[in-house]
Design a protein around this motif. Sequence first.
Motif, PDB file in Angstrom:
ATOM      1  N   GLU A  24     153.870 -10.774 -35.198  1.00 19.22           N
ATOM      2  CA  GLU A  24     154.323  -9.485 -34.686  1.00 19.22           C
ATOM      3  C   GLU A  24     155.248  -9.721 -33.514  1.00 19.22           C
ATOM      4  OE1 GLU A  24     151.866  -6.175 -33.772  1.00 19.22           O
ATOM      5  OE2 GLU A  24     150.444  -6.706 -35.341  1.00 19.22           O
ATOM      6  N   PRO A  25     156.348  -8.989 -33.482  1.00 19.68           N
ATOM      7  CA  PRO A  25     157.249  -9.128 -32.335  1.00 19.68           C
ATOM      8  C   PRO A  25     156.532  -8.664 -31.066  1.00 19.68           C
ATOM      9  CG  PRO A  25     158.130  -7.549 -33.933  1.00 19.68           C
ATOM     10  CD  PRO A  25     156.820  -8.043 -34.449  1.00 19.68           C
ATOM     11  N   ALA A  26     156.832  -9.317 -29.968  1.00 13.10           N
ATOM     12  CA  ALA A  26     156.233  -8.945 -28.685  1.00 13.10           C
ATOM     13  C   ALA A  26     156.705  -7.550 -28.290  1.00 13.10           C
ATOM     14  CB  ALA A  26     156.633  -9.956 -27.617  1.00 13.10           C
ATOM     15  N   LYS A  27     155.800  -6.760 -27.770  1.00  9.95           N
ATOM     16  CA  LYS A  27     156.123  -5.405 -27.321  1.00  9.95           C
ATOM     17  C   LYS A  27     156.691  -5.458 -25.905  1.00  9.95           C
ATOM     18  CE  LYS A  27     154.297  -3.326 -30.936  1.00  9.95           C
ATOM     19  NZ  LYS A  27     154.940  -2.365 -31.782  1.00  9.95           N
ATOM     20  N   GLY A  28     157.438  -4.430 -25.549  1.00  5.23           N
ATOM     21  CA  GLY A  28     158.022  -4.345 -24.223  1.00  5.23           C
ATOM     22  C   GLY A  28     157.371  -3.261 -23.397  1.00  5.23           C
ATOM     23  N   SER A  29     157.821  -3.129 -22.153  1.00  5.04           N
ATOM     24  CA  SER A  29     157.282  -2.083 -21.286  1.00  5.04           C
ATOM     25  C   SER A  29     158.367  -1.559 -20.345  1.00  5.04           C
ATOM     26  CB  SER A  29     156.100  -2.609 -20.472  1.00  5.04           C
ATOM     27  OG  SER A  29     156.527  -3.588 -19.559  1.00  5.04           O
ATOM     28  N   LEU A  30     158.166  -0.325 -19.935  1.00  4.87           N
ATOM     29  CA  LEU A  30     159.052   0.320 -18.970  1.00  4.87           C
ATOM     30  C   LEU A  30     158.207   0.814 -17.807  1.00  4.87           C
ATOM     31  CD1 LEU A  30     161.258   2.558 -21.311  1.00  4.87           C
ATOM     32  CD2 LEU A  30     161.973   0.480 -20.135  1.00  4.87           C
ATOM     33  N   THR A  31     158.626   0.488 -16.606  1.00  2.00           N
ATOM     34  CA  THR A  31     158.010   1.037 -15.402  1.00  2.00           C
ATOM     35  C   THR A  31     159.015   2.024 -14.830  1.00  2.00           C
ATOM     36  OG1 THR A  31     156.811  -1.011 -14.989  1.00  2.00           O
ATOM     37  CG2 THR A  31     157.066   0.494 -13.128  1.00  2.00           C
ATOM     38  N   VAL A  32     158.616   3.293 -14.778  1.00  2.00           N
ATOM     39  CA  VAL A  32     159.546   4.349 -14.369  1.00  2.00           C
ATOM     40  C   VAL A  32     159.074   4.956 -13.055  1.00  2.00           C
ATOM     41  CG1 VAL A  32     160.691   6.493 -15.059  1.00  2.00           C
ATOM     42  CG2 VAL A  32     159.964   4.856 -16.814  1.00  2.00           C
ATOM     43  N   SER A  33     159.983   4.981 -12.083  1.00  2.00           N
ATOM     44  CA  SER A  33     159.681   5.603 -10.794  1.00  2.00           C
ATOM     45  C   SER A  33     160.813   6.541 -10.419  1.00  2.00           C
ATOM     46  CB  SER A  33     159.479   4.534  -9.715  1.00  2.00           C
ATOM     47  OG  SER A  33     160.637   3.747  -9.592  1.00  2.00           O
ATOM     48  N   SER A  34     160.538   7.421  -9.475  1.00  2.00           N
ATOM     49  CA  SER A  34     161.563   8.385  -9.051  1.00  2.00           C
ATOM     50  C   SER A  34     161.312   8.810  -7.613  1.00  2.00           C
ATOM     51  CB  SER A  34     161.542   9.613  -9.967  1.00  2.00           C
ATOM     52  OG  SER A  34     160.339  10.340  -9.778  1.00  2.00           O
ATOM     53  N   GLN A  35     162.335   9.373  -7.017  1.00  2.00           N
ATOM     54  CA  GLN A  35     162.231  10.035  -5.724  1.00  2.00           C
ATOM     55  C   GLN A  35     162.737  11.441  -5.926  1.00  2.00           C
ATOM     56  OE1 GLN A  35     160.826   9.283  -2.910  1.00  2.00           O
ATOM     57  NE2 GLN A  35     160.178   7.294  -3.696  1.00  2.00           N
ATOM     58  N   PRO A  36     161.930  12.445  -5.831  1.00  2.00           N
ATOM     59  CA  PRO A  36     160.536  12.407  -5.409  1.00  2.00           C
ATOM     60  C   PRO A  36     159.602  11.940  -6.535  1.00  2.00           C
ATOM     61  CG  PRO A  36     161.112  14.635  -5.985  1.00  2.00           C
ATOM     62  CD  PRO A  36     162.371  13.813  -6.133  1.00  2.00           C
ATOM     63  N   LYS A  37     158.429  11.474  -6.147  1.00  2.00           N
ATOM     64  CA  LYS A  37     157.412  11.132  -7.131  1.00  2.00           C
ATOM     65  C   LYS A  37     156.944  12.410  -7.818  1.00  2.00           C
ATOM     66  CE  LYS A  37     155.659   7.162  -4.629  1.00  2.00           C
ATOM     67  NZ  LYS A  37     154.523   6.550  -3.938  1.00  2.00           N
ATOM     68  N   GLY A  38     156.371  12.254  -8.991  1.00  2.00           N
ATOM     69  CA  GLY A  38     155.834  13.410  -9.701  1.00  2.00           C
ATOM     70  C   GLY A  38     156.833  14.110 -10.602  1.00  2.00           C
ATOM     71  N   ALA A  39     157.995  13.492 -10.822  1.00  2.00           N
ATOM     72  CA  ALA A  39     158.985  14.084 -11.730  1.00  2.00           C
ATOM     73  C   ALA A  39     158.449  14.015 -13.161  1.00  2.00           C
ATOM     74  CB  ALA A  39     160.310  13.333 -11.632  1.00  2.00           C
ATOM     75  N   ALA A  40     158.767  15.036 -13.934  1.00  2.00           N
ATOM     76  CA  ALA A  40     158.387  15.027 -15.347  1.00  2.00           C
ATOM     77  C   ALA A  40     159.156  13.918 -16.045  1.00  2.00           C
ATOM     78  CB  ALA A  40     158.691  16.371 -15.985  1.00  2.00           C
ATOM     79  N   LEU A  41     158.456  13.149 -16.870  1.00  2.00           N
ATOM     80  CA  LEU A  41     159.051  12.017 -17.569  1.00  2.00           C
ATOM     81  C   LEU A  41     159.122  12.331 -19.061  1.00  2.00           C
ATOM     82  CD1 LEU A  41     159.960   9.045 -17.844  1.00  2.00           C
ATOM     83  CD2 LEU A  41     157.538   8.419 -17.853  1.00  2.00           C
ATOM     84  N   ILE A  42     160.340  12.292 -19.592  1.00  2.00           N
ATOM     85  CA  ILE A  42     160.567  12.533 -21.016  1.00  2.00           C
ATOM     86  C   ILE A  42     161.273  11.301 -21.577  1.00  2.00           C
ATOM     87  CG2 ILE A  42     161.778  13.973 -22.712  1.00  2.00           C
ATOM     88  CD1 ILE A  42     161.035  15.468 -19.389  1.00  2.00           C
ATOM     89  N   VAL A  43     160.743  10.752 -22.655  1.00  2.00           N
ATOM     90  CA  VAL A  43     161.315   9.559 -23.280  1.00  2.00           C
ATOM     91  C   VAL A  43     161.689   9.910 -24.713  1.00  2.00           C
ATOM     92  CG1 VAL A  43     160.945   7.159 -23.938  1.00  2.00           C
ATOM     93  CG2 VAL A  43     159.924   8.047 -21.834  1.00  2.00           C
ATOM     94  N   ASN A  44     162.970   9.806 -25.026  1.00  2.00           N
ATOM     95  CA  ASN A  44     163.485  10.158 -26.361  1.00  2.00           C
ATOM     96  C   ASN A  44     163.012  11.544 -26.797  1.00  2.00           C
ATOM     97  OD1 ASN A  44     164.762   7.719 -26.391  1.00  2.00           O
ATOM     98  ND2 ASN A  44     163.457   6.786 -27.919  1.00  2.00           N
ATOM     99  N   GLY A  45     163.029  12.485 -25.838  1.00  2.00           N
ATOM    100  CA  GLY A  45     162.677  13.867 -26.143  1.00  2.00           C
ATOM    101  C   GLY A  45     161.191  14.161 -26.151  1.00  2.00           C
ATOM    102  N   GLU A  46     160.339  13.180 -25.856  1.00  2.00           N
ATOM    103  CA  GLU A  46     158.884  13.366 -25.877  1.00  2.00           C
ATOM    104  C   GLU A  46     158.325  13.258 -24.461  1.00  2.00           C
ATOM    105  OE1 GLU A  46     155.024  10.829 -27.354  1.00  2.00           O
ATOM    106  OE2 GLU A  46     156.815  10.741 -28.601  1.00  2.00           O
TER     107      GLU A  46
END
Length: 90
Positions: A24-46
């Motif tokens: 199986e190909p190794a999976k990746g990861s994303l660490t997402v941060s923002s200023q201000p904290k608590g922003a709504a996070l949408i990835v590919n529309g989800e």
Amino acid sequence: MKTKFGFIGLVVLLAALFSGCEFEPAKGSLTVSSQPKGAALIVNGEARGQTPAVLSELDSGDYVIELRAEGYERTYKPVALLQGQALAVE
């Protein structure tokens, strides 16, 4: 000695191929941060929660990260995630 190790490696590879093992190909990861904290996070529309967030076990490919926070403009960041890669998105 060199040819002995090469032969052993070939035998191991062939055994894995013929034993029905799937790599199986190794999976990746994303660490997402923002200023201000608590922003709504949408990835590919989800919707994926709020920042800061760590999204793990992701397949390699293209992603669009969208951040929404009241009083701020929406932010869009395209990301190309490689196999096994860990990326930080701010």
